[in-house]
Structures are given as C-alpha cells and as structure tokens.
Design a protein around this motif. Sequence first.
Motif, PDB file in Angstrom:
ATOM      1  N   LYS A 143       3.323   6.612   4.753  1.00 52.74           N
ATOM      2  CA  LYS A 143       1.862   6.421   4.752  1.00 52.74           C
ATOM      3  C   LYS A 143       1.223   7.317   3.704  1.00 52.74           C
ATOM      4  CE  LYS A 143       2.309   5.729   9.650  1.00 52.74           C
ATOM      5  NZ  LYS A 143       2.506   6.576  10.850  1.00 52.74           N
ATOM      6  N   VAL A 144       0.440   6.697   2.854  1.00 50.38           N
ATOM      7  CA  VAL A 144      -0.173   7.436   1.736  1.00 50.38           C
ATOM      8  C   VAL A 144      -1.667   7.621   1.963  1.00 50.38           C
ATOM      9  CG1 VAL A 144      -0.516   7.486  -0.770  1.00 50.38           C
ATOM     10  CG2 VAL A 144       1.366   6.158   0.195  1.00 50.38           C
ATOM     11  N   ILE A 177     -11.364  13.429   5.433  1.00 52.14           N
ATOM     12  CA  ILE A 177     -10.220  14.127   4.837  1.00 52.14           C
ATOM     13  C   ILE A 177      -9.256  14.679   5.904  1.00 52.14           C
ATOM     14  CG2 ILE A 177      -9.519  16.109   3.413  1.00 52.14           C
ATOM     15  CD1 ILE A 177     -11.942  15.647   1.668  1.00 52.14           C
ATOM     16  N   ALA A 178      -9.799  15.311   6.932  1.00 48.45           N
ATOM     17  CA  ALA A 178      -8.918  15.925   7.938  1.00 48.45           C
ATOM     18  C   ALA A 178      -8.041  14.875   8.609  1.00 48.45           C
ATOM     19  CB  ALA A 178      -9.757  16.661   8.982  1.00 48.45           C
ATOM     20  N   THR A 179      -8.631  13.759   8.996  1.00 48.08           N
ATOM     21  CA  THR A 179      -7.857  12.697   9.668  1.00 48.08           C
ATOM     22  C   THR A 179      -6.871  12.078   8.702  1.00 48.08           C
ATOM     23  OG1 THR A 179      -9.903  12.242  10.867  1.00 48.08           O
ATOM     24  CG2 THR A 179      -8.107  10.688  11.177  1.00 48.08           C
ATOM     25  N   ALA A 180      -7.316  11.858   7.479  1.00 46.41           N
ATOM     26  CA  ALA A 180      -6.428  11.246   6.482  1.00 46.41           C
ATOM     27  C   ALA A 180      -5.177  12.094   6.286  1.00 46.41           C
ATOM     28  CB  ALA A 180      -7.176  11.085   5.159  1.00 46.41           C
ATOM     29  N   ILE A 181      -5.367  13.390   6.134  1.00 48.88           N
ATOM     30  CA  ILE A 181      -4.216  14.281   5.911  1.00 48.88           C
ATOM     31  C   ILE A 181      -3.315  14.286   7.135  1.00 48.88           C
ATOM     32  CG2 ILE A 181      -3.529  16.702   5.632  1.00 48.88           C
ATOM     33  CD1 ILE A 181      -5.921  17.086   3.787  1.00 48.88           C
ATOM     34  N   LYS A 182      -3.908  14.370   8.302  1.00 51.06           N
ATOM     35  CA  LYS A 182      -3.130  14.446   9.541  1.00 51.06           C
ATOM     36  C   LYS A 182      -2.225  13.231   9.692  1.00 51.06           C
ATOM     37  CE  LYS A 182      -5.784  16.471  12.594  1.00 51.06           C
ATOM     38  NZ  LYS A 182      -6.878  16.428  13.564  1.00 51.06           N
ATOM     39  N   GLN A 183      -2.716  12.066   9.297  1.00 54.88           N
ATOM     40  CA  GLN A 183      -1.977  10.844   9.582  1.00 54.88           C
ATOM     41  C   GLN A 183      -1.076  10.363   8.446  1.00 54.88           C
ATOM     42  OE1 GLN A 183      -4.417   7.952  11.482  1.00 54.88           O
ATOM     43  NE2 GLN A 183      -5.278   9.443  12.889  1.00 54.88           N
ATOM     44  N   ALA A 184      -1.150  11.021   7.317  1.00 56.33           N
ATOM     45  CA  ALA A 184      -0.355  10.551   6.170  1.00 56.33           C
ATOM     46  C   ALA A 184       0.997  11.262   6.096  1.00 56.33           C
ATOM     47  CB  ALA A 184      -1.128  10.820   4.885  1.00 56.33           C
ATOM     48  N   ASP A 185       1.949  10.602   5.439  1.00 57.54           N
ATOM     49  CA  ASP A 185       3.218  11.259   5.077  1.00 57.54           C
ATOM     50  C   ASP A 185       3.100  11.835   3.665  1.00 57.54           C
ATOM     51  OD1 ASP A 185       4.550  10.181   7.433  1.00 57.54           O
ATOM     52  OD2 ASP A 185       4.500   8.241   6.396  1.00 57.54           O
ATOM     53  N   ILE A 186       2.380  11.086   2.819  1.00 55.61           N
ATOM     54  CA  ILE A 186       2.193  11.495   1.419  1.00 55.61           C
ATOM     55  C   ILE A 186       0.703  11.701   1.173  1.00 55.61           C
ATOM     56  CG2 ILE A 186       2.471  10.819  -0.995  1.00 55.61           C
ATOM     57  CD1 ILE A 186       4.656   8.872  -0.145  1.00 55.61           C
ATOM     58  N   VAL A 187       0.335  12.876   0.689  1.00 54.84           N
ATOM     59  CA  VAL A 187      -1.074  13.165   0.414  1.00 54.84           C
ATOM     60  C   VAL A 187      -1.242  13.328  -1.101  1.00 54.84           C
ATOM     61  CG1 VAL A 187      -2.965  14.792   0.781  1.00 54.84           C
ATOM     62  CG2 VAL A 187      -1.336  14.336   2.636  1.00 54.84           C
ATOM     63  N   ASN A 226      12.948  12.220  -3.857  1.00 47.91           N
ATOM     64  CA  ASN A 226      12.890  11.417  -5.086  1.00 47.91           C
ATOM     65  C   ASN A 226      12.681   9.926  -4.801  1.00 47.91           C
ATOM     66  OD1 ASN A 226      13.322  13.755  -6.457  1.00 47.91           O
ATOM     67  ND2 ASN A 226      15.173  13.103  -7.522  1.00 47.91           N
ATOM     68  N   GLU A 227      13.440   9.427  -3.829  1.00 48.37           N
ATOM     69  CA  GLU A 227      13.367   7.978  -3.551  1.00 48.37           C
ATOM     70  C   GLU A 227      11.955   7.581  -3.105  1.00 48.37           C
ATOM     71  OE1 GLU A 227      15.969   5.435  -0.657  1.00 48.37           O
ATOM     72  OE2 GLU A 227      17.224   6.845  -1.781  1.00 48.37           O
ATOM     73  N   ILE A 228      11.373   8.397  -2.234  1.00 52.90           N
ATOM     74  CA  ILE A 228      10.019   8.102  -1.716  1.00 52.90           C
ATOM     75  C   ILE A 228       8.994   8.186  -2.855  1.00 52.90           C
ATOM     76  CG2 ILE A 228       8.209   8.970  -0.175  1.00 52.90           C
ATOM     77  CD1 ILE A 228      10.419   9.919   1.700  1.00 52.90           C
ATOM     78  N   VAL A 229       9.167   9.180  -3.705  1.00 56.88           N
ATOM     79  CA  VAL A 229       8.241   9.358  -4.822  1.00 56.88           C
ATOM     80  C   VAL A 229       8.368   8.183  -5.793  1.00 56.88           C
ATOM     81  CG1 VAL A 229       7.752  10.788  -6.848  1.00 56.88           C
ATOM     82  CG2 VAL A 229       8.193  11.874  -4.636  1.00 56.88           C
ATOM     83  N   GLU A 230       9.595   7.773  -6.041  1.00 57.19           N
ATOM     84  CA  GLU A 230       9.793   6.679  -7.002  1.00 57.19           C
ATOM     85  C   GLU A 230       9.224   5.366  -6.460  1.00 57.19           C
ATOM     86  OE1 GLU A 230      13.711   6.682  -8.717  1.00 57.19           O
ATOM     87  OE2 GLU A 230      13.439   8.754  -9.414  1.00 57.19           O
ATOM     88  N   GLU A 231       9.336   5.175  -5.161  1.00 52.68           N
ATOM     89  CA  GLU A 231       8.731   3.981  -4.546  1.00 52.68           C
ATOM     90  C   GLU A 231       7.208   4.016  -4.728  1.00 52.68           C
ATOM     91  OE1 GLU A 231       9.719   1.944  -0.438  1.00 52.68           O
ATOM     92  OE2 GLU A 231       8.596   3.791  -0.092  1.00 52.68           O
ATOM     93  N   LEU A 232       6.631   5.200  -4.546  1.00 47.58           N
ATOM     94  CA  LEU A 232       5.177   5.352  -4.716  1.00 47.58           C
ATOM     95  C   LEU A 232       4.773   5.041  -6.160  1.00 47.58           C
ATOM     96  CD1 LEU A 232       2.464   6.509  -3.374  1.00 47.58           C
ATOM     97  CD2 LEU A 232       3.042   8.623  -4.584  1.00 47.58           C
ATOM     98  N   ILE A 233       5.542   5.564  -7.104  1.00 44.22           N
ATOM     99  CA  ILE A 233       5.201   5.350  -8.518  1.00 44.22           C
ATOM    100  C   ILE A 233       5.368   3.875  -8.897  1.00 44.22           C
ATOM    101  CG2 ILE A 233       5.939   5.885 -10.892  1.00 44.22           C
ATOM    102  CD1 ILE A 233       6.471   8.779  -9.912  1.00 44.22           C
ATOM    103  N   ARG A 234       6.423   3.253  -8.394  1.00 41.77           N
ATOM    104  CA  ARG A 234       6.601   1.812  -8.683  1.00 41.77           C
ATOM    105  C   ARG A 234       5.457   1.008  -8.063  1.00 41.77           C
ATOM    106  NH1 ARG A 234      12.162   2.904  -8.432  1.00 41.77           N
ATOM    107  NH2 ARG A 234      12.092   2.677  -6.177  1.00 41.77           N
TER     108      ARG A 234
END
Length: 230
Positions: free
Chosen positions: A10-11, A60-70, A169-177
């Motif tokens: 979750k981003v 912002i507070a809720t968004a950060i709490k619920q995300a995996d990637i900020v 790396n894999e999660i980051v690369e998925e985000l970038i793609r």
Amino acid sequence: MTQLNSNKSKVAVIGLGNIGSAVATNLVKGNRSIVVSDRKIEKAKMLSQKLGNLAQPMDIATAIKQADIVVFAIWFDAIKELLNTYAKELRGKIIVDPSNPIAPDEKGGFRKIIGETESAGEILSSLLPTDAKLVKALGTLGVASLANAAFRTPEPAVSFYATDDTSINEIVEELIRDNGFAPVNIGAINQSIRIEVFGDLHEFGALGKTVTVSEAKEIVSTDGKFYTAV
Ligand SMILES: NC(=O)c1ccc[n+]([C@@H]2O[C@H](COP(=O)([O-])OP(=O)(O)OC[C@H]3O[C@@H](n4cnc5c(N)ncnc54)[C@H](OP(=O)(O)O)[C@@H]3O)[C@@H](O)[C@H]2O)c1
C-alpha cells in the motif's frame, strides 16, 4: 484499510505539489491503488476527484499509519520534520525520498543547502525511525520528465534508485515500474548524491537527460562507478 484493488504494497503519497501530483497521476495510470495526502486535506480530495477511485484521500497521520510505502514528495527539511513527528507510525515502513536538498539562490537559480559532499539520502537515513527502510527514488528527473516520459514506448525511460536494504529492491522496482519507468539500482544510500540534483546521474546534473536502460548500461561500462544495472 479498505482493501484496494491489488495485493501490492500500500502506497501513500504525502505532499501533492509538483512531484507528488505527478507520481500519484503516474501510479494511477499504472493501475496502482494509492492514498493521496497533504497537510491541506482539500488538496488530497481534489486530486482524488480528478484521478478517480484508485486514489483515496487521507490526512497525513492516517495515510502513514495505513501504508507500507510512504512517498515523501515534500522538501528535504519537511521530510526531516515528518520523520520526527511520525517516528512511531513510520516504524518498519518503506520510506521513499525524492528530495533534492536545494533552495533558491540570489541569482534566480538553486543552491545546495547541505555540504557539497553530503546527500539528503544519507542525512535522512541517519534519522530513520526504528526498522524503517529508506530508498532514494523518484526524484532523479524533473517534474516535466516525470510526467512526460512515463510509460514511454517502445523503450521506457530509466528511474534510478539507491537503498541500503536490498530486501526491498523488488517492492521498490514494482513501484517504479507502476510509476511508468524502468528501475535501475545504483547501490546503497551512500550513492544518493549521484541521483540528487547536480549529481552525475540526475537530469539536472551531468547526465542532463532521460536515458533508456541500454543507455544506462552504456554509462555503466564507461563510468565504472555504477553499481548494478537491470
Ligand atoms: N519539482 C521538481 O522538478 C523536482 C524534481 C525532483 C525532486 N523534487 C523534490 O520533490 C520534493 C517536492 O518538490 P515539489 O516540486 O513537488 O514541491 P512543491 O510543488 O512545492 O510541493 C511540496 C508539497 O509539500 C507540501 N508540504 C510542504 N511542507 C509540508 C509539511 N511540513 N508537511 C506536509 N506537507 C508539506 C506542500 O503543501 P502546501 O501546499 O501546503 O505548502 C506541497 O504540497 C522536493 O523535495 C524536491 O526537491 C522536485
């Protein structure tokens, strides 16, 4: 959190100025469900209305709490502030830092606001909340290229990243793609300076342009300093 449209991480995109809006727009175009957030909730609601159901507005507070990637699409000093304010909520999360440590100078240009040999990435990595993982990414191009070169065909444009934690790396690369670019890892956070503004792999540095993966590989062979290529 409401289950979004996939089982991807979750981003949350925090800060909806030039970069945050472009990243959010790209991710939605890449069919990624995201949370959009800004200190002015109205801004998040407006962007969400524009982008549709894949972009959920949150404070912002809720968004950060619920995300995996900020994704902190805000200025360097503001990132430092939020790392401190939300230290507890950010524990264990992946934090994306696109920042360039610069401020306007008196000649109408920009100057670095940290030491010549320092990078925002390294400074932020020393301020990380417990178990949080930092990746320097999404700031290696100017906003115009970030918007216009996304999802380029037939060869995608490269987006460089650096992190100390290879497990992400894999999660980051998925985000970038999903953001419309081909990810290229340049190594650890101590390489951040290369992909920050004025750096040798930044669009507003020695590189001076967007590159394809094959062009990036050529840089690898001529520049010896490159860490890995896709
Ligand atoms: N612009 C580029 O071409 C470019 C390229 C690469 C990297 N970057 C980097 O990306 C980051 C964002 O740049 P930008 O051009 O998108 O800036 P921007 O258009 O000025 O947007 C910054 C956003 O951050 C929000 N913000 C500021 N302080 C905040 C705080 N303390 N807490 C929460 N939100 C806050 C602002 O909200 P308000 O509207 O309420 O002020 C605004 O929405 C910077 O670090 C920059 O160095 C920019």
